[in-house]
Scaffold this active site. Sequence first.
Site: not given
Lengths: 247, 638, 223
Positions: B267, B331, B402, B426, B442
């Site tokens: 990140h 990113r 990240h 994840e 999420l």
Amino acid sequence: MKVTLKVWRQKNGSTPGQFVSYEVDQVSEDMSFFEMLDMLNNSLVRKGEEPISFDHDCREGICGTCGLMINGRAHGPLKGVTTCQLHMRSFSDGDTIVVEPWRARAFPVIRDLIVDRTAFDRIMEAGGYISVRTGGAPDANAIPISKKAADAAFDSAACIGCGACVATCKNSSAMLFTAAKVSQFAVLPQGQVERKERVLNMVAQMDAEGFGACTNTGACEAECPKEISLVNIARLNREFLRASLAG
Amino acid sequence: MMKFDAHIPDGPLAEKWTQHKFNLKLVNPANKRKYTIIVVGTGLAGASAAATLAELGYNILAFSYHESPRRAHSIAAQGGINAAKNYPNDGDSIFRLFYDTIKGGDYRAREANVYRLAEVSNNIIDQCVAQGIPFAREYGGLLDNRSFGGAQVSRTFYAKGQTGQQLLLGAYSALVRQMHAGKVKFHPRHDMLDLVVVDGRARGIITRNLVTGEITAHVADAVILATGGYANVFYLSTNAMASNATASWRAHKRGAAFANPCYTQIHPTCIPVSSEHQSKLTLMSESLRNDGRVWVPKNPGDTRAPNDIPEEDRDYYLERIYPSFGNLVPRDVASRRAKAVCDEGRGVGATGKAVYLDFADVIQRNGRQWVEDKYGNLFDMYQQITGENPYEVPMRIYPAPHYTMGGLWVDYNLMSTIPGLFVLGEANFSDHGANRLGASALMQGLADGYFVIPYTIGGYLAQKPHDSLDTSHEEFTKARKGVEDSLKRLLSIQGDEPVEELHKRLGRILWDYVGMSRNRKGLETALKEIPALREEFWKKARIPGREDEFNPELEKASRVADFMELAELMAQDALHREESCGAHFREEYQTEENEAKRDDEHFAYSANWEFVEVGKPEILHKEELVFENVQLTTRSYK
Amino acid sequence: MNWFFQFMNSSVGKKITMATTGLLLCLYLVIHLFGNLFLYAGPEAFNLYVERLSSLKPLVRVIEVILTLIFVFHIWNALRLTLANRRSSGEISYTEYQAHEVSALSSRFMGVTGSILFIFLVVHLQTIWYTFQTHHQEGQFYAVVTGNQVGFGNPVYAVFYLIAMFLLGFHLKHGFQSAFQTFGIRYNKYGKLIEAIAVIFWLIIPATFATIPIYFGFLKGGF
């Protein structure tokens, strides 16, 4: 800089504990409080001694795992931060720092500075939810909620369940914690159906866990790292009164 | 030979999931009561799965190494959650969310999974609102949306900068409700240390009670892992201190294939490392790049204070290289460019490993109050950590590990290569390809937990009648013994180096050679250094205390031991993938303008690794990715 | 009735009971002060006021019984709460605890101020009230109150009375507003109003009570 730590050491819940002093040298002010403890712990490990146990996880102030009483203040001397956000620049060279675990009957010590806060989970189990089954929900925009109510609900929901409110309260009361959840649902239309049962059951569980009663000293609000307001406790009281008196 | 049938249903993309749900066998309500399911990890994916399966009637045994499900690291997610609601009426649709996600992942994800993710995204928002999650709203009382990287529509739902917290507390509330009802038995402070496979099926786990040290075997009809990612292998990452790969890794050693381990997201906007004692890196939300300008001094070795450096001596390098996207490039691009300028010696701060994120322009344009209203809490957090006032001096930022897109391989039903072992969130590899877009983690965690696994696990259980297996079975005894032996082995090392120091060294190897940009030579170095360090670990580590008591150093050691093995696989995977895609950037494979160069002809597959033995190269199995609905193009942000 | 006992025994119910009884006692303070102010109108006015009250004896007795019940309840409940809260804080207390940083003094000493006020109340009843009941010769009430036997002419009583009024103010500084917090109506649009009324109760009323010993003891009594 150099600091002296007076740390509470306790092998487990059934053996008595005592304070042990440690001198920590070469502390940089950019270190977090926990990084200073890490450094001390690594030096203890090198010497073959047992490191100090303390609860911590995200180290960015949101998971609620950490919590130490530092020089008589929950989460240390700063306002609105968790222990993991506290940095050594808040202390000076030569300071003696007293580090204790949260102390309350409902939070028994597990080891050193770690306490068992599962009582909070049991309060939540008693009613800290809206009973909605997965899949049965109406469209998210079906019920408009005023921005004011949504913001108020958010402010209550920001609680991280760290237990600082209990730790700093002279009565070890869990009112601010319980009130935050009761409030969040009380101001939302979704929370109305179970409103009465929720507050009665959660308060009953809170009492059963052995937390004390609130005497409105306001210490919880002053020490809450998320600055949860006493408004929540007022709202819980009102909810409780209403639920008790109305049939 | 492992089988990699992804079990993707036939039919048009938009109908696959509906058709599949119909085709799945059902377990009748009376029979559901007979089945027990183990859920390891109670973050977004685990808590939502455990709660939903319990509502359906299954008996759930849930495990977490935390004291409470509410401590899971899902709680730290800031930005938001995507959904294709199209409330702002700006042209969003399920297909567009699907398309953006596939493209954002640089065409290295499975079409059918990603489409399903986009399809159920709307149900997630409905579910969360019904649970009382206080999403941001407009004055009219309807839900507000904001825009995020990699998309041209506003589809991100949010709750200030604490969306992850609110969603996790929502899933937690559903979970405690089932705990109260007695359908979920939650085991706090329990570490899963092995998976038990009986007759080729995942049938249980071995846990260590972190308070008492007690080792226990648990039996079930199926096992779900929702244990998060492995970015902590880098030591310094945005993950929580305890985040680890142990559950996934031990399942991998029992036969679950590990897919694309080299896909790790770095990140771009984190608070940089300030000292060697630093224990973790803190993320500053991506949203800051909306108003902040990224720059470094034009000349290497310029040590003037930022405010003393005049405009003509500054290099706003993102605006210079990417005139159309400027500071808002994705990113992976922003991270690589930051590293590049620091490598040129133009980095700032005491370590030279940081770039400025400057708000002077926006403060001058809109006033300090405006900035305070929008980013106040982030600015406070920054000041708290660095002791500097970002309203007056530019923030210093640097990329940090990240999120990990790689993970255990799963089929369309989220089942791993071990029948009966399901992997969610994840921890699996399924939906983000080689790069994850903001506000999608999420979404995936909750999609898997609330809306996918409740159907697909039924399809599996319906074919496996409940039997009376118990923990006296030989496989359980063996696994238990194995766990006990491995803990004893750790305690017997008796070296003099704290585990944390060894972990830091592992992190440095990975960061240098398997980090933001990789090359053959570096990866080969890593493949030499990692096994050497692992050997050192087993000789030099010092772990005090005993195994039958509360022992955080032992927990840490057991996790770091697994990281030492996983790290090698990451390097192996990165070396074998001779292309650049998403977060995986191989210096040998770049365009003239230093952008990632994919090789769709040879590498449009997921690399699934089969464990052989510690220290031996793993065996590669490929699942070819078939793209029928999107065209593979090169991403450009110029 | 089950709900009633549950309510009374829950921590929040106990607080609500404290608040209710406390506020009722505050109301009584107003009535009491009203009577005391007749002292300033001279002996005749005061004596007449007390005699009028005496003529309503049955009603006064009923009110006295109710008042006693409220007091007993307030005190008993406070004891219950204090003991329970002590238990909740666990066996080991903090070595270092910076209470003053996080809460107001008045809020932490309700038990101490309340206990001293209780002693004052007993003395006050035993002196003034008891004398009124047993030695009620017409026209003598004013003399009892201002005299140097049990009245403000006695410097010990006067000083004690002053201290008690100071503590009463201190007790109500926390108690009055706290009661409204407990009813849950402190943080709405009436908050400001309650704050203003609170000043009347913790400052003005105790101060007015305190003027009496000052005037009749220190100024007129001449000691």
